[in-house]
Enzyme design. Sequence first.
Site, PDB file in Angstrom:
ATOM      1  N   ARG A 144       1.346 -12.091   6.943  1.00 31.19           N
ATOM      2  CA  ARG A 144      -0.003 -11.531   6.899  1.00 31.19           C
ATOM      3  C   ARG A 144      -0.500 -11.414   5.461  1.00 31.19           C
ATOM      4  O   ARG A 144      -1.702 -11.381   5.215  1.00 31.19           O
ATOM      5  CB  ARG A 144      -0.015 -10.129   7.529  1.00 31.19           C
ATOM      6  N   ARG A 166      -6.654  -4.578  11.759  1.00 33.32           N
ATOM      7  CA  ARG A 166      -7.530  -3.411  11.546  1.00 33.32           C
ATOM      8  C   ARG A 166      -8.747  -3.757  10.705  1.00 33.32           C
ATOM      9  O   ARG A 166      -9.796  -3.149  10.844  1.00 33.32           O
ATOM     10  CB  ARG A 166      -6.782  -2.309  10.804  1.00 33.32           C
ATOM     11  N   LYS A 224      -5.565 -11.058  -0.507  1.00 33.24           N
ATOM     12  CA  LYS A 224      -5.788 -10.787   0.929  1.00 33.24           C
ATOM     13  C   LYS A 224      -6.873  -9.726   1.103  1.00 33.24           C
ATOM     14  O   LYS A 224      -7.813  -9.894   1.889  1.00 33.24           O
ATOM     15  CB  LYS A 224      -4.504 -10.287   1.565  1.00 33.24           C
ATOM     16  N   ASN A 225      -6.763  -8.623   0.359  1.00 31.15           N
ATOM     17  CA  ASN A 225      -7.665  -7.495   0.591  1.00 31.15           C
ATOM     18  C   ASN A 225      -9.044  -7.708   0.010  1.00 31.15           C
ATOM     19  O   ASN A 225      -9.959  -6.938   0.291  1.00 31.15           O
ATOM     20  CB  ASN A 225      -7.035  -6.197   0.075  1.00 31.15           C
ATOM     21  N   ARG A 260      -4.700   6.252  10.293  1.00 26.15           N
ATOM     22  CA  ARG A 260      -5.772   5.407   9.744  1.00 26.15           C
ATOM     23  C   ARG A 260      -7.080   5.480  10.549  1.00 26.15           C
ATOM     24  O   ARG A 260      -7.572   4.499  11.071  1.00 26.15           O
ATOM     25  CB  ARG A 260      -5.276   3.972   9.609  1.00 26.15           C
ATOM     26  N   CYS A 278      -1.618   2.508  13.072  1.00 27.52           N
ATOM     27  CA  CYS A 278      -0.734   1.357  12.836  1.00 27.52           C
ATOM     28  C   CYS A 278       0.593   1.931  12.338  1.00 27.52           C
ATOM     29  O   CYS A 278       0.776   3.139  12.251  1.00 27.52           O
ATOM     30  CB  CYS A 278      -1.347   0.388  11.830  1.00 27.52           C
TER      31      CYS A 278
HETATM   32  C1  EPZ Z   1      -7.167  -0.716   2.380  1.00 23.73           C
HETATM   33  O1  EPZ Z   1      -6.947  -0.120   3.644  1.00 23.73           O
HETATM   34  C2  EPZ Z   1      -6.153  -1.846   2.275  1.00 23.73           C
HETATM   35  N1  EPZ Z   1      -6.381  -2.828   3.330  1.00 23.73           N
HETATM   36  C3  EPZ Z   1      -4.740  -1.293   2.381  1.00 23.73           C
HETATM   37  O2  EPZ Z   1      -3.833  -2.372   2.171  1.00 23.73           O
HETATM   38  C4  EPZ Z   1      -4.522  -0.258   1.280  1.00 23.73           C
HETATM   39  O3  EPZ Z   1      -3.246   0.321   1.423  1.00 23.73           O
HETATM   40  C5  EPZ Z   1      -5.606   0.827   1.368  1.00 23.73           C
HETATM   41  O4  EPZ Z   1      -6.921   0.229   1.318  1.00 23.73           O
HETATM   42  C6  EPZ Z   1      -5.492   1.840   0.228  1.00 23.73           C
HETATM   43  O5  EPZ Z   1      -5.634   1.193  -1.001  1.00 23.73           O
HETATM   44  C7  EPZ Z   1      -7.369  -3.742   3.185  1.00 23.73           C
HETATM   45  O6  EPZ Z   1      -8.086  -3.760   2.190  1.00 23.73           O
HETATM   46  C8  EPZ Z   1      -7.542  -4.722   4.299  1.00 23.73           C
HETATM   47  P1  EPZ Z   1      -8.412   3.526   3.012  1.00 23.73           P
HETATM   48  P2  EPZ Z   1      -8.015   0.975   4.210  1.00 23.73           P
HETATM   49  O7  EPZ Z   1      -9.611   3.608   3.871  1.00 23.73           O
HETATM   50  O8  EPZ Z   1      -9.378   0.607   3.773  1.00 23.73           O
HETATM   51  C9  EPZ Z   1      -7.731   7.632   5.310  1.00 23.73           C
HETATM   52  C10 EPZ Z   1      -1.975  -3.719   2.581  1.00 23.73           C
HETATM   53  O9  EPZ Z   1      -0.761  -3.495   2.599  1.00 23.73           O
HETATM   54  N2  EPZ Z   1      -9.008   7.328   5.976  1.00 23.73           N
HETATM   55  O10 EPZ Z   1      -8.595   3.505   1.519  1.00 23.73           O
HETATM   56  O11 EPZ Z   1      -7.754   1.147   5.640  1.00 23.73           O
HETATM   57  C11 EPZ Z   1      -6.622   6.661   5.672  1.00 23.73           C
HETATM   58  O12 EPZ Z   1      -5.969   7.062   6.856  1.00 23.73           O
HETATM   59  C12 EPZ Z   1      -2.930  -2.749   3.234  1.00 23.73           C
HETATM   60  O13 EPZ Z   1      -2.512  -4.723   2.038  1.00 23.73           O
HETATM   61  C13 EPZ Z   1      -9.591   8.287   6.807  1.00 23.73           C
HETATM   62  O14 EPZ Z   1      -9.048   9.365   7.010  1.00 23.73           O
HETATM   63  O15 EPZ Z   1      -7.528   2.272   3.420  1.00 23.73           O
HETATM   64  C14 EPZ Z   1      -5.719   6.742   4.467  1.00 23.73           C
HETATM   65  O16 EPZ Z   1      -4.880   7.869   4.591  1.00 23.73           O
HETATM   66  C15 EPZ Z   1      -2.208  -1.568   3.868  1.00 23.73           C
HETATM   67  N3  EPZ Z   1     -10.776   8.001   7.404  1.00 23.73           N
HETATM   68  C16 EPZ Z   1      -6.691   6.981   3.303  1.00 23.73           C
HETATM   69  O17 EPZ Z   1      -7.905   7.460   3.894  1.00 23.73           O
HETATM   70  C17 EPZ Z   1     -11.428   6.809   7.195  1.00 23.73           C
HETATM   71  O18 EPZ Z   1     -12.526   6.612   7.749  1.00 23.73           O
HETATM   72  C18 EPZ Z   1      -7.030   5.720   2.510  1.00 23.73           C
HETATM   73  O19 EPZ Z   1      -7.417   4.726   3.431  1.00 23.73           O
HETATM   74  C19 EPZ Z   1     -10.824   5.852   6.354  1.00 23.73           C
HETATM   75  C20 EPZ Z   1      -9.613   6.125   5.742  1.00 23.73           C
END
Ligand code: EPZ
Length: 427
Positions: free
Chosen positions: A405, A99, A22-23, A128, A123
Amino acid sequence: MDRIIIRGGKRLEGKLPISGAKNAALTLLPCALLTDEPLTLRNLPRLADVDSFGHLLNQLGVSTTVEGSRPDEFGRVMTLRAASISSTVAPYDIVRKMRASILVLGPLVARGGEATVSLPGGCAIGMRPVDLHLRALEALGAELEIASGYVRATAPDGGLKGGTIRFPFVSVGATENALMAAVLAKGTTVIENAAREPEITDLAKCLIAMGAEIEGLRTDTLTVHGKERLHGATYSVMPDRIEAGSYACAAMITGGSLELTGARRETMPSIVSGLEDAGGIIEDVPGGIRVSADGAIRPLSISTAPFPAFPTDMQAQFMAMLTLAKGTSLLTETIFENRYMHVPELNRMGADIEVRGRAAIVRGVEKIHGAPVMATDLRASMSLILAGLAAEGETQVARVYHLDRGYERLEEKLQAVGADIERASDG
Ligand code: EPZ
Protein backbone atom coordinates in the site's frame (compact mmCIF):
# COMPACT_ATOMS: atom_id res chain seq x y z
CA MET A 1 -0.78 -13.95 0.01
CA ASP A 2 2.85 -13.00 -0.49
CA ARG A 3 5.67 -13.17 1.98
CA ILE A 4 8.99 -11.31 2.02
CA ILE A 5 12.05 -13.32 2.99
CA ILE A 6 15.16 -11.54 4.25
CA ARG A 7 18.53 -12.98 5.22
CA GLY A 8 19.90 -10.24 7.44
CA GLY A 9 23.35 -8.86 8.24
CA LYS A 10 24.16 -7.24 4.92
CA ARG A 11 25.46 -3.66 5.01
CA LEU A 12 23.39 -1.55 2.58
CA GLU A 13 25.28 0.80 0.30
CA GLY A 14 24.41 2.67 -2.90
CA LYS A 15 21.71 4.81 -4.52
CA LEU A 16 18.05 4.28 -3.80
CA PRO A 17 15.33 6.20 -5.73
CA ILE A 18 12.53 7.77 -3.67
CA SER A 19 9.07 7.54 -5.26
CA GLY A 20 6.21 10.02 -5.27
CA ALA A 21 4.50 10.41 -1.90
CA LYS A 22 1.55 8.11 -1.19
CA ASN A 23 -0.05 10.65 1.14
CA ALA A 24 0.30 13.41 -1.42
CA ALA A 25 -1.00 11.27 -4.29
CA LEU A 26 -4.11 10.27 -2.31
CA THR A 27 -5.15 13.91 -1.90
CA LEU A 28 -4.12 15.04 -5.38
CA LEU A 29 -6.17 12.38 -7.16
CA PRO A 30 -9.59 13.68 -5.94
CA CYS A 31 -8.67 17.17 -7.19
CA ALA A 32 -9.69 15.86 -10.63
CA LEU A 33 -13.31 16.07 -9.43
CA LEU A 34 -13.01 19.85 -9.09
CA THR A 35 -12.86 20.56 -12.83
CA ASP A 36 -14.21 19.21 -16.12
CA GLU A 37 -10.77 19.63 -17.67
CA PRO A 38 -7.91 17.12 -17.61
CA LEU A 39 -5.62 16.91 -14.56
CA THR A 40 -2.30 15.22 -15.28
CA LEU A 41 -0.34 13.92 -12.30
CA ARG A 42 3.34 13.02 -12.80
CA ASN A 43 5.57 10.97 -10.49
CA LEU A 44 2.54 9.05 -9.25
CA PRO A 45 3.80 6.05 -7.22
CA ARG A 46 2.80 2.52 -8.27
CA LEU A 47 0.94 1.58 -5.09
CA ALA A 48 -2.12 -0.47 -4.27
CA ASP A 49 -3.82 2.53 -2.64
CA VAL A 50 -3.27 4.69 -5.73
CA ASP A 51 -4.83 1.98 -7.90
CA SER A 52 -7.79 1.66 -5.50
CA PHE A 53 -8.34 5.41 -5.57
CA GLY A 54 -8.27 5.38 -9.36
CA HIS A 55 -10.98 2.69 -9.39
CA LEU A 56 -13.11 4.74 -7.01
CA LEU A 57 -12.79 7.80 -9.24
CA ASN A 58 -13.72 5.69 -12.27
CA GLN A 59 -16.92 4.70 -10.46
CA LEU A 60 -17.71 8.39 -10.00
CA GLY A 61 -17.33 8.98 -13.75
CA VAL A 62 -13.71 10.11 -13.90
CA SER A 63 -11.76 8.80 -16.88
CA THR A 64 -8.18 7.84 -16.11
CA THR A 65 -5.42 7.10 -18.58
CA VAL A 66 -1.93 6.01 -17.62
CA GLU A 67 1.01 6.82 -19.85
CA GLY A 68 3.16 3.77 -20.33
CA SER A 69 6.42 3.76 -18.46
CA ARG A 70 9.33 1.38 -18.84
CA PRO A 71 9.27 -1.55 -16.37
CA ASP A 72 12.51 -0.29 -14.84
CA GLU A 73 11.06 3.17 -14.27
CA PHE A 74 9.49 4.22 -11.01
CA GLY A 75 6.26 6.17 -10.91
CA ARG A 76 3.65 6.80 -13.58
CA VAL A 77 1.89 9.64 -15.35
CA MET A 78 -1.89 9.56 -15.00
CA THR A 79 -4.34 11.90 -16.69
CA LEU A 80 -7.73 12.17 -15.04
CA ARG A 81 -10.82 13.86 -16.45
CA ALA A 82 -14.16 14.40 -14.75
CA ALA A 83 -15.98 15.83 -17.76
CA SER A 84 -19.12 15.03 -15.83
CA ILE A 85 -19.82 13.27 -12.53
CA SER A 86 -21.93 10.15 -13.10
CA SER A 87 -22.18 9.11 -9.45
CA THR A 88 -21.71 10.86 -6.12
CA VAL A 89 -21.63 7.70 -4.01
CA ALA A 90 -18.45 6.25 -2.46
CA PRO A 91 -19.58 2.77 -1.39
CA TYR A 92 -18.65 0.97 1.84
CA ASP A 93 -16.84 -1.90 0.12
CA ILE A 94 -14.30 0.57 -1.29
CA VAL A 95 -14.08 2.98 1.64
CA ARG A 96 -13.56 0.20 4.20
CA LYS A 97 -10.45 -0.93 2.31
CA MET A 98 -9.06 2.54 1.78
CA ARG A 99 -9.91 5.23 4.32
CA ALA A 100 -8.52 7.98 2.13
CA SER A 101 -11.69 7.55 0.02
CA ILE A 102 -13.26 10.05 2.43
CA LEU A 103 -11.27 12.67 0.50
CA VAL A 104 -13.83 12.59 -2.34
CA LEU A 105 -16.40 14.13 0.02
CA GLY A 106 -15.26 17.76 -0.17
CA PRO A 107 -14.61 17.85 -3.92
CA LEU A 108 -17.92 16.14 -4.78
CA VAL A 109 -19.96 18.59 -2.70
CA ALA A 110 -17.96 21.53 -4.06
CA ARG A 111 -18.35 20.46 -7.70
CA GLY A 112 -21.86 19.03 -7.83
CA GLY A 113 -23.53 20.04 -4.58
CA GLU A 114 -23.87 16.59 -3.06
CA ALA A 115 -22.03 13.45 -1.98
CA THR A 116 -22.87 10.20 -0.23
CA VAL A 117 -19.78 8.63 1.29
CA SER A 118 -19.53 5.60 3.52
CA LEU A 119 -18.09 6.42 6.92
CA PRO A 120 -14.67 4.73 6.95
CA GLY A 121 -14.91 3.11 10.36
CA GLY A 122 -11.81 2.38 12.40
CA CYS A 123 -8.65 0.65 11.25
CA ALA A 124 -5.80 -1.31 12.83
CA ILE A 125 -4.12 1.77 14.32
CA GLY A 126 -7.15 3.45 15.79
CA MET A 127 -10.76 4.62 15.67
CA ARG A 128 -9.92 7.42 13.22
CA PRO A 129 -13.25 9.26 13.21
CA VAL A 130 -14.03 11.85 10.51
CA ASP A 131 -16.01 14.32 12.62
CA LEU A 132 -13.65 17.17 11.79
CA HIS A 133 -14.15 16.56 8.05
CA LEU A 134 -17.90 16.85 8.55
CA ARG A 135 -17.68 19.96 10.73
CA ALA A 136 -15.54 21.65 8.08
CA LEU A 137 -18.19 21.07 5.42
CA GLU A 138 -20.93 22.32 7.74
CA ALA A 139 -18.92 25.52 8.27
CA LEU A 140 -19.20 26.06 4.49
CA GLY A 141 -22.97 25.61 4.55
CA ALA A 142 -23.28 21.91 3.76
CA GLU A 143 -26.16 20.01 5.31
CA LEU A 144 -25.24 16.56 6.60
CA GLU A 145 -27.37 13.51 7.16
CA ILE A 146 -25.84 10.37 8.69
CA ALA A 147 -27.70 7.10 8.21
CA SER A 148 -26.84 3.42 7.77
CA GLY A 149 -23.11 4.06 8.01
CA TYR A 150 -23.10 6.71 5.29
CA VAL A 151 -22.86 10.48 5.40
CA ARG A 152 -24.86 12.41 2.82
CA ALA A 153 -23.68 15.97 2.37
CA THR A 154 -25.59 18.54 0.31
CA ALA A 155 -24.65 22.10 -0.47
CA PRO A 156 -27.32 24.81 -0.16
CA ASP A 157 -28.88 26.15 -3.34
CA GLY A 158 -26.19 28.16 -5.02
CA GLY A 159 -23.44 26.00 -3.65
CA LEU A 160 -21.06 26.13 -0.69
CA LYS A 161 -20.31 29.49 0.90
CA GLY A 162 -17.01 30.69 2.32
CA GLY A 163 -16.69 30.62 6.10
CA THR A 164 -14.30 30.14 9.00
CA ILE A 165 -13.18 26.62 9.90
CA ARG A 166 -11.48 26.29 13.29
CA PHE A 167 -9.99 22.83 13.91
CA PRO A 168 -9.72 22.00 17.65
CA PHE A 169 -6.65 19.88 16.85
CA VAL A 170 -4.62 19.18 13.74
CA SER A 171 -6.07 16.77 11.19
CA VAL A 172 -4.32 16.17 7.87
CA GLY A 173 -7.34 14.67 6.10
CA ALA A 174 -9.84 17.18 7.44
CA THR A 175 -7.59 20.04 6.31
CA GLU A 176 -7.41 18.44 2.84
CA ASN A 177 -11.19 18.02 2.58
CA ALA A 178 -11.70 21.59 3.79
CA LEU A 179 -9.26 22.97 1.22
CA MET A 180 -10.80 21.04 -1.68
CA ALA A 181 -14.30 22.18 -0.66
CA ALA A 182 -13.34 25.82 -0.14
CA VAL A 183 -11.72 26.41 -3.55
CA LEU A 184 -15.16 26.41 -5.27
CA ALA A 185 -17.13 27.97 -2.39
CA LYS A 186 -18.56 31.44 -2.91
CA GLY A 187 -16.48 33.96 -0.98
CA THR A 188 -13.49 33.56 1.31
CA THR A 189 -12.73 30.68 3.68
CA VAL A 190 -10.25 30.82 6.55
CA ILE A 191 -8.98 27.49 7.87
CA GLU A 192 -7.49 27.88 11.35
CA ASN A 193 -5.24 25.30 13.03
CA ALA A 194 -4.69 23.74 9.61
CA ALA A 195 -2.26 20.84 9.27
CA ARG A 196 1.15 21.94 7.98
CA GLU A 197 2.36 18.59 6.62
CA PRO A 198 4.24 18.96 3.29
CA GLU A 199 1.46 16.99 1.61
CA ILE A 200 -0.96 19.83 2.46
CA THR A 201 1.38 22.30 0.76
CA ASP A 202 1.60 19.95 -2.24
CA LEU A 203 -2.21 19.89 -2.43
CA ALA A 204 -2.43 23.68 -2.18
CA LYS A 205 0.18 24.11 -4.93
CA CYS A 206 -1.71 21.73 -7.21
CA LEU A 207 -4.99 23.57 -6.56
CA ILE A 208 -3.26 26.89 -7.30
CA ALA A 209 -1.98 25.39 -10.57
CA MET A 210 -5.64 24.63 -11.31
CA GLY A 211 -6.57 28.29 -10.76
CA ALA A 212 -7.38 28.33 -7.04
CA GLU A 213 -6.39 31.30 -4.88
CA ILE A 214 -4.86 30.15 -1.56
CA GLU A 215 -2.73 32.12 0.92
CA GLY A 216 -0.77 31.01 3.99
CA LEU A 217 0.95 27.96 2.54
CA ARG A 218 3.15 26.19 5.14
CA THR A 219 1.36 28.00 7.97
CA ASP A 220 -1.46 26.89 10.26
CA THR A 221 -3.88 29.43 8.78
CA LEU A 222 -4.99 28.98 5.18
CA THR A 223 -7.10 31.60 3.40
CA VAL A 224 -8.98 30.50 0.29
CA HIS A 225 -10.70 32.92 -2.10
CA GLY A 226 -13.31 30.73 -3.82
CA LYS A 227 -13.58 30.61 -7.62
CA GLU A 228 -16.46 29.89 -9.99
CA ARG A 229 -14.51 27.05 -11.59
CA LEU A 230 -11.05 25.56 -11.79
CA HIS A 231 -9.18 24.48 -14.93
CA GLY A 232 -6.97 21.50 -15.70
CA ALA A 233 -3.27 21.36 -14.89
CA THR A 234 -0.19 19.17 -14.93
CA TYR A 235 1.36 18.62 -11.52
CA SER A 236 4.19 16.45 -10.19
CA VAL A 237 3.69 14.58 -6.90
CA MET A 238 6.26 15.48 -4.22
CA PRO A 239 8.76 12.80 -3.15
CA ASP A 240 7.73 10.58 -0.26
CA ARG A 241 9.34 11.86 2.96
CA ILE A 242 8.19 8.79 4.91
CA GLU A 243 9.62 6.38 2.35
CA ALA A 244 12.87 8.37 2.47
CA GLY A 245 12.89 8.24 6.27
CA SER A 246 12.18 4.52 6.20
CA TYR A 247 15.14 3.76 3.94
CA ALA A 248 17.31 6.11 5.99
CA CYS A 249 16.58 3.81 8.92
CA ALA A 250 17.66 0.89 6.72
CA ALA A 251 21.05 2.55 6.26
CA MET A 252 21.36 3.15 10.01
CA ILE A 253 20.29 -0.30 11.17
CA THR A 254 22.66 -2.08 8.74
CA GLY A 255 25.62 0.23 9.43
CA GLY A 256 25.48 1.30 5.81
CA SER A 257 25.29 4.39 3.63
CA LEU A 258 22.42 5.15 1.21
CA GLU A 259 22.01 8.00 -1.24
CA LEU A 260 18.26 8.71 -1.34
CA THR A 261 17.73 10.27 -4.77
CA GLY A 262 14.74 12.61 -4.85
CA ALA A 263 14.49 13.04 -1.09
CA ARG A 264 13.97 16.64 0.01
CA ARG A 265 15.57 17.49 3.38
CA GLU A 266 13.18 20.43 3.94
CA THR A 267 10.18 18.06 3.99
CA MET A 268 11.66 15.89 6.73
CA PRO A 269 13.28 18.20 9.34
CA SER A 270 12.49 16.17 12.45
CA ILE A 271 13.33 12.88 10.74
CA VAL A 272 16.76 14.26 9.81
CA SER A 273 17.38 15.63 13.30
CA GLY A 274 16.29 12.30 14.80
CA LEU A 275 18.71 10.40 12.58
CA GLU A 276 21.54 12.79 13.50
CA ASP A 277 20.75 12.48 17.23
CA ALA A 278 20.93 8.69 16.75
CA GLY A 279 24.44 9.12 15.37
CA GLY A 280 23.71 9.26 11.65
CA ILE A 281 25.51 11.51 9.18
CA ILE A 282 23.20 13.32 6.74
CA GLU A 283 24.79 14.97 3.73
CA ASP A 284 23.22 16.92 0.88
CA VAL A 285 24.01 15.42 -2.52
CA PRO A 286 22.80 16.54 -5.96
CA GLY A 287 19.08 15.75 -6.09
CA GLY A 288 18.81 14.17 -2.66
CA ILE A 289 20.50 13.30 0.62
CA ARG A 290 22.97 10.67 1.75
CA VAL A 291 22.38 8.93 5.09
CA SER A 292 25.29 7.07 6.67
CA ALA A 293 25.64 5.21 9.92
CA ASP A 294 28.62 6.31 11.93
CA GLY A 295 29.34 3.80 14.66
CA ALA A 296 26.84 2.75 17.31
CA ILE A 297 23.19 3.86 17.21
CA ARG A 298 22.51 6.25 20.06
CA PRO A 299 19.27 6.01 22.12
CA LEU A 300 16.59 8.69 21.69
CA SER A 301 13.57 10.14 23.44
CA ILE A 302 10.94 11.03 20.81
CA SER A 303 7.27 12.04 20.86
CA THR A 304 5.20 11.99 17.69
CA ALA A 305 3.24 15.14 16.84
CA PRO A 306 1.96 17.07 13.81
CA PHE A 307 4.45 18.59 11.34
CA PRO A 308 7.08 19.98 11.75
CA ALA A 309 7.46 17.69 14.78
CA PHE A 310 8.36 14.01 14.52
CA PRO A 311 5.79 12.20 12.31
CA THR A 312 3.73 9.32 13.66
CA ASP A 313 4.32 7.56 10.33
CA MET A 314 8.01 7.18 11.27
CA GLN A 315 7.52 5.86 14.83
CA ALA A 316 7.60 2.15 13.96
CA GLN A 317 10.65 2.50 11.72
CA PHE A 318 12.65 4.42 14.33
CA MET A 319 11.64 1.84 16.94
CA ALA A 320 13.13 -0.93 14.79
CA MET A 321 16.37 1.05 14.49
CA LEU A 322 16.47 1.76 18.25
CA THR A 323 16.17 -1.92 19.20
CA LEU A 324 19.95 -2.05 18.54
CA ALA A 325 20.87 1.27 20.18
CA LYS A 326 23.53 1.49 22.92
CA GLY A 327 21.07 2.36 25.66
CA THR A 328 17.39 2.81 26.41
CA SER A 329 15.05 4.90 24.24
CA LEU A 330 11.61 6.29 24.96
CA LEU A 331 9.03 6.65 22.20
CA THR A 332 5.67 8.34 22.83
CA GLU A 333 2.87 7.96 20.26
CA THR A 334 0.50 10.92 20.68
CA ILE A 335 -1.49 10.73 17.42
CA PHE A 336 -3.02 7.24 17.19
CA GLU A 337 -4.18 5.10 20.08
CA ASN A 338 -3.05 1.72 18.81
CA ARG A 339 0.13 2.13 16.83
CA TYR A 340 2.39 -0.35 18.65
CA MET A 341 1.33 -3.58 16.96
CA HIS A 342 4.86 -4.03 15.64
CA VAL A 343 6.14 -4.38 19.24
CA PRO A 344 5.20 -8.03 19.90
CA GLU A 345 6.67 -9.03 16.54
CA LEU A 346 9.92 -7.12 17.17
CA ASN A 347 10.17 -8.72 20.61
CA ARG A 348 9.82 -12.14 18.99
CA MET A 349 13.00 -11.23 17.08
CA GLY A 350 14.83 -10.61 20.36
CA ALA A 351 14.11 -6.92 20.88
CA ASP A 352 13.40 -5.69 24.41
CA ILE A 353 10.45 -3.30 24.19
CA GLU A 354 7.88 -2.55 26.85
CA VAL A 355 4.68 -0.62 26.11
CA ARG A 356 3.13 1.44 28.89
CA GLY A 357 0.06 3.23 27.53
CA ARG A 358 1.17 5.74 24.92
CA ALA A 359 4.86 5.18 25.74
CA ALA A 360 7.22 2.47 24.51
CA ILE A 361 10.50 1.82 26.35
CA VAL A 362 13.08 0.34 23.98
CA ARG A 363 16.09 -1.22 25.73
CA GLY A 364 18.85 -1.69 23.19
CA VAL A 365 20.13 -5.24 22.69
CA GLU A 366 23.35 -6.52 21.14
CA LYS A 367 21.58 -8.35 18.37
CA ILE A 368 18.21 -9.49 17.07
CA HIS A 369 17.54 -12.74 15.24
CA GLY A 370 15.41 -13.64 12.26
CA ALA A 371 11.95 -15.14 12.79
CA PRO A 372 8.64 -15.64 10.99
CA VAL A 373 6.64 -12.44 11.70
CA MET A 374 3.34 -10.95 10.57
CA ALA A 375 2.62 -7.48 9.24
CA THR A 376 -0.40 -5.76 10.77
CA ASP A 377 -0.40 -2.31 9.21
CA LEU A 378 1.65 -0.35 6.71
CA ARG A 379 4.36 1.21 8.87
CA ALA A 380 4.52 -1.77 11.27
CA SER A 381 5.35 -3.91 8.22
CA MET A 382 8.24 -1.63 7.35
CA SER A 383 9.61 -1.86 10.88
CA LEU A 384 9.68 -5.67 10.52
CA ILE A 385 11.51 -5.38 7.19
CA LEU A 386 14.07 -3.08 8.82
CA ALA A 387 14.57 -5.48 11.72
CA GLY A 388 14.96 -8.36 9.27
CA LEU A 389 17.70 -6.48 7.42
CA ALA A 390 19.75 -6.31 10.64
CA ALA A 391 18.77 -9.63 12.20
CA GLU A 392 21.00 -12.68 12.29
CA GLY A 393 19.43 -15.37 10.14
CA GLU A 394 16.24 -15.44 8.10
CA THR A 395 13.09 -13.38 8.64
CA GLN A 396 9.83 -14.10 6.84
CA VAL A 397 7.28 -11.28 6.87
CA ALA A 398 3.75 -12.47 6.09
CA ARG A 399 0.79 -10.36 4.87
CA VAL A 400 2.96 -8.01 2.87
CA TYR A 401 -0.10 -6.60 1.14
CA HIS A 402 0.13 -4.00 3.90
CA LEU A 403 3.54 -2.98 2.54
CA ASP A 404 2.33 -2.80 -1.04
CA ARG A 405 0.00 0.00 0.00
CA GLY A 406 2.85 2.38 0.72
CA TYR A 407 6.19 1.20 -0.63
CA GLU A 408 6.75 1.00 -4.38
CA ARG A 409 8.78 -2.10 -5.41
CA LEU A 410 10.44 -2.33 -2.01
CA GLU A 411 12.40 -5.54 -2.53
CA GLU A 412 13.81 -4.32 -5.87
CA LYS A 413 15.00 -1.08 -4.28
CA LEU A 414 16.63 -2.95 -1.38
CA GLN A 415 18.16 -5.68 -3.58
CA ALA A 416 19.86 -2.96 -5.61
CA VAL A 417 21.74 -1.70 -2.54
CA GLY A 418 22.86 -5.11 -1.28
CA ALA A 419 20.00 -6.60 0.71
CA ASP A 420 19.40 -10.35 0.54
CA ILE A 421 15.62 -10.05 0.14
CA GLU A 422 13.01 -11.70 -2.03
CA ARG A 423 9.25 -12.04 -2.35
CA ALA A 424 7.63 -15.46 -2.25
CA SER A 425 4.03 -16.17 -3.08
CA ASP A 426 1.95 -18.39 -0.83
CA GLY A 427 0.18 -19.44 -3.99
C1 EPZ B 1 -3.07 11.11 7.47
O1 EPZ B 1 -4.13 10.36 8.03
C2 EPZ B 1 -2.14 10.09 6.83
N1 EPZ B 1 -2.85 9.37 5.77
C3 EPZ B 1 -1.63 9.11 7.87
O2 EPZ B 1 -0.69 8.25 7.24
C4 EPZ B 1 -0.91 9.88 8.98
O3 EPZ B 1 -0.51 8.99 9.99
C5 EPZ B 1 -1.85 10.96 9.55
O4 EPZ B 1 -2.34 11.81 8.50
C6 EPZ B 1 -1.14 11.82 10.60
O5 EPZ B 1 -0.05 12.48 10.02
C7 EPZ B 1 -3.00 9.95 4.56
O6 EPZ B 1 -2.58 11.07 4.33
C8 EPZ B 1 -3.73 9.15 3.53
P1 EPZ B 1 -5.38 12.86 10.87
P2 EPZ B 1 -5.44 11.15 8.60
O7 EPZ B 1 -6.73 13.29 10.43
O8 EPZ B 1 -5.71 12.33 7.76
C9 EPZ B 1 -7.98 12.14 14.78
C10 EPZ B 1 0.32 6.22 6.69
O9 EPZ B 1 0.89 5.35 7.36
N2 EPZ B 1 -9.11 12.63 13.97
O10 EPZ B 1 -4.27 13.88 10.86
O11 EPZ B 1 -6.51 10.15 8.78
C11 EPZ B 1 -7.43 10.81 14.29
O12 EPZ B 1 -8.14 9.73 14.84
C12 EPZ B 1 -0.97 6.83 7.18
O13 EPZ B 1 0.75 6.67 5.59
C13 EPZ B 1 -10.35 12.85 14.58
O14 EPZ B 1 -10.51 12.62 15.77
O15 EPZ B 1 -4.90 11.60 10.03
C14 EPZ B 1 -6.00 10.86 14.78
O16 EPZ B 1 -5.96 10.47 16.13
C15 EPZ B 1 -1.42 6.24 8.51
N3 EPZ B 1 -11.37 13.31 13.83
C16 EPZ B 1 -5.64 12.35 14.70
O17 EPZ B 1 -6.89 13.06 14.64
C17 EPZ B 1 -11.23 13.60 12.49
O18 EPZ B 1 -12.20 14.05 11.86
C18 EPZ B 1 -4.84 12.73 13.45
O19 EPZ B 1 -5.52 12.20 12.33
C19 EPZ B 1 -9.97 13.37 11.89
C20 EPZ B 1 -8.91 12.89 12.64
